[in-house]
Design a protein around this motif. Structure first.
Motif, PDB file in Angstrom:
ATOM      1  N   ALA A  43       0.828  -1.214   0.000  1.00  0.00           N
ATOM      2  CA  ALA A  43       0.000   0.000   0.000  1.00  0.00           C
ATOM      3  C   ALA A  43       0.857   1.256   0.000  1.00  0.00           C
ATOM      4  CB  ALA A  43      -0.911   0.000   1.224  1.00  0.00           C
ATOM      5  N   ASP A  45      -0.965   4.630  -0.520  1.00  0.00           N
ATOM      6  CA  ASP A  45      -1.930   5.707  -0.762  1.00  0.00           C
ATOM      7  C   ASP A  45      -1.944   6.744   0.354  1.00  0.00           C
ATOM      8  OD1 ASP A  45      -3.047   3.904   1.049  1.00  0.00           O
ATOM      9  OD2 ASP A  45      -5.087   4.115   0.281  1.00  0.00           O
ATOM     10  N   HIS A  46      -0.984   6.665   1.272  1.00  0.00           N
ATOM     11  CA  HIS A  46      -0.954   7.580   2.408  1.00  0.00           C
ATOM     12  C   HIS A  46      -0.675   9.039   2.028  1.00  0.00           C
ATOM     13  CE1 HIS A  46       0.440   3.515   3.435  1.00  0.00           C
ATOM     14  NE2 HIS A  46      -0.245   3.643   4.539  1.00  0.00           N
ATOM     15  N   ARG A  49      -3.438  11.777   1.539  1.00  0.00           N
ATOM     16  CA  ARG A  49      -4.182  12.236   2.708  1.00  0.00           C
ATOM     17  C   ARG A  49      -3.297  13.094   3.609  1.00  0.00           C
ATOM     18  NH1 ARG A  49      -6.121  10.561   7.441  1.00  0.00           N
ATOM     19  NH2 ARG A  49      -4.794   8.725   7.589  1.00  0.00           N
ATOM     20  N   LEU A  84      -1.574  -0.939  -3.969  1.00  0.00           N
ATOM     21  CA  LEU A  84      -2.693  -0.033  -3.711  1.00  0.00           C
ATOM     22  C   LEU A  84      -2.140   1.376  -3.652  1.00  0.00           C
ATOM     23  CD1 LEU A  84      -5.387   1.069  -2.483  1.00  0.00           C
ATOM     24  CD2 LEU A  84      -4.572   0.225  -0.261  1.00  0.00           C
ATOM     25  N   THR A  86      -2.880   5.870  -5.072  1.00  0.00           N
ATOM     26  CA  THR A  86      -3.676   6.890  -5.726  1.00  0.00           C
ATOM     27  C   THR A  86      -3.218   7.067  -7.167  1.00  0.00           C
ATOM     28  OG1 THR A  86      -2.192   8.471  -4.641  1.00  0.00           O
ATOM     29  CG2 THR A  86      -4.380   8.158  -3.670  1.00  0.00           C
ATOM     30  N   SER A 107      -7.105   3.822  -4.951  1.00  0.00           N
ATOM     31  CA  SER A 107      -7.574   4.376  -3.686  1.00  0.00           C
ATOM     32  C   SER A 107      -8.641   5.432  -3.962  1.00  0.00           C
ATOM     33  CB  SER A 107      -6.405   4.986  -2.915  1.00  0.00           C
ATOM     34  OG  SER A 107      -6.796   5.371  -1.621  1.00  0.00           O
ATOM     35  N   ARG A 110      -9.752  10.059  -0.309  1.00  0.00           N
ATOM     36  CA  ARG A 110      -8.594  10.610   0.387  1.00  0.00           C
ATOM     37  C   ARG A 110      -8.899  12.013   0.911  1.00  0.00           C
ATOM     38  NH1 ARG A 110      -5.036   7.218   2.163  1.00  0.00           N
ATOM     39  NH2 ARG A 110      -7.115   6.494   2.723  1.00  0.00           N
ATOM     40  N   LYS A 141     -10.281   0.585  -3.230  1.00  0.00           N
ATOM     41  CA  LYS A 141     -10.190   0.537  -1.771  1.00  0.00           C
ATOM     42  C   LYS A 141     -10.714   1.848  -1.217  1.00  0.00           C
ATOM     43  CE  LYS A 141      -7.731   1.968   2.042  1.00  0.00           C
ATOM     44  NZ  LYS A 141      -7.210   3.340   2.344  1.00  0.00           N
ATOM     45  N   LEU A 142     -11.433   1.769  -0.102  1.00  0.00           N
ATOM     46  CA  LEU A 142     -11.915   2.991   0.539  1.00  0.00           C
ATOM     47  C   LEU A 142     -11.782   2.880   2.047  1.00  0.00           C
ATOM     48  CD1 LEU A 142     -15.016   2.384   1.775  1.00  0.00           C
ATOM     49  CD2 LEU A 142     -15.529   2.332  -0.672  1.00  0.00           C
ATOM     50  N   GLU A 177     -12.103  -0.436   4.390  1.00  0.00           N
ATOM     51  CA  GLU A 177     -11.259  -0.399   5.586  1.00  0.00           C
ATOM     52  C   GLU A 177     -11.992   0.350   6.704  1.00  0.00           C
ATOM     53  OE1 GLU A 177      -6.832   1.270   6.938  1.00  0.00           O
ATOM     54  OE2 GLU A 177      -7.443   1.343   4.833  1.00  0.00           O
TER      55      GLU A 177
END
Length: 294
Positions: A43, A45-46, A49, A84, A86, A107, A110, A141-142, A177
């Motif tokens: 993953a 996608d942090h 955000r 995973l 963005t 993703s 966000r 994914k959400l 999630e």
């Protein structure tokens, strides 16, 4: 792989259509292979955000070339099924040719920026169902954080249900999630990982939308790992375990995952920062150890 940022910028400025072209020719694979019913997803996608920190390094994920090199290394390791991320990161990986034969998960929401007053009104600012379909990606994914005292959670619940419907209409898996969350006295959002809270979050997430046929869960291991068997009995939906922040106790995290992976609904791992930025800096070894748990 050494990432040439100048070349990526050249392509983006002179031939932006190259991203769609790379997506169109990408070699796809089933979500689950015939030889395995387990998934190992990395993953990343942090950043979208505003969550760039790892351990004590507040901007660890801010260097895009470094992040892409870590991702390419992780994706090259045996047993890693996919990624995973963005759109910006997946676009870069498409241009780098790193996504052939991999599961690609977009993703979707966000908007709940880390530390923002509106963090729990988590708008869908990333991939839409139609984008995932158009780009021939494999899943979405959400993030669903529910705070009983924050009205923003209701907006997130409703938009989550409609996203599940949109993905199911296209027969695309969506990984939800869920957390029960609260604000600390300092105003930060904290997720409750007690057995009761995770159980309730599973029950809430499982019932969203007009069908659960394409819904997967992406779940944390509870504070007490021994509670996981009872917690996971809440739903028949397939689930993967998330990594989250593990600090310096990487071995402890592996042990928590190892036990939960034996449960019948748990189908794999979706782990990001703890594998891409391990305390000892050895990405390949961290990824290989996680794969070994499966």
């Amino acid at each position: 792989m050494t990432v040439d940022i100048a070349e990526l910028v050249r392509i983006r400025t002179r031939h932006p259509e190259a991203i769609a072209e790379a997506a169109a020719r990408r070699v796809r694979r089933p979500l689950l292979r015939d030889t395995s019913d387990r998934l190992m997803i990395v993953a990343a996608d942090h950043p979208a955000r505003g969550a760039l920190g790892v351990g004590g390094r507040s901007l660890a994920m801010a260097n895009r070339a470094d992040l892409l090199e870590r991702l390419c290394l992780a994706l090259s390791r045996p047993g890693v099924d996919g990624v995973l991320a963005t759109a910006d990161i997946l676009d870069d990986l498409l241009l780098l040719g790193a996504l052939d034969g991999k599961v690609v998960m977009g993703s979707m929401n966000r908007g709940g920026l880390q530390g923002a007053s509106f963090e729990l009104d988590d708008r869908f600012t990333g991939h839409r169902a139609e984008d995932i379909e158009r780009l021939r990606f494999d899943a979405g994914k959400l993030l669903l954080r529910v705070a009983y005292d924050d009205p923003g959670s209701l907006a997130t619940l409703e938009s989550t249900a409609r996203a599940i419907d949109a993905m199911a209409a296209r027969r695309l898996p969506v990984f939800v999630e869920p957390f029960l969350s609260r604000r600390t006295p300092e105003g930060k959002v904290a997720n409750d990982l007690s057995a009761e809270a995770v159980t309730k979050s599973i029950a809430i997430a499982s019932g969203l939308g007009g069908t659960s046929a394409y819904t997967w869960l992406k779940l944390p291991v509870t504070d007490n790992p021994d509670d996981m068997a009872e917690v996971m009995a809440t739903s028949t939906l397939p689930a993967v375990l998330l990594g989250g922040e593990v600090g310096d106790d990487q071995d402890g995290a592996y042990e928590k995952w190892r036990g939960a992976l034996q449960l019948p609904t748990v189908q794999g791992l979706v782990v990001g920062r703890s594998l891409l930025y391990p305390a000892d800096g050895d990405v390949a070894a961290a990824v290989d150890t996680a794969v070994g748990l499966l």
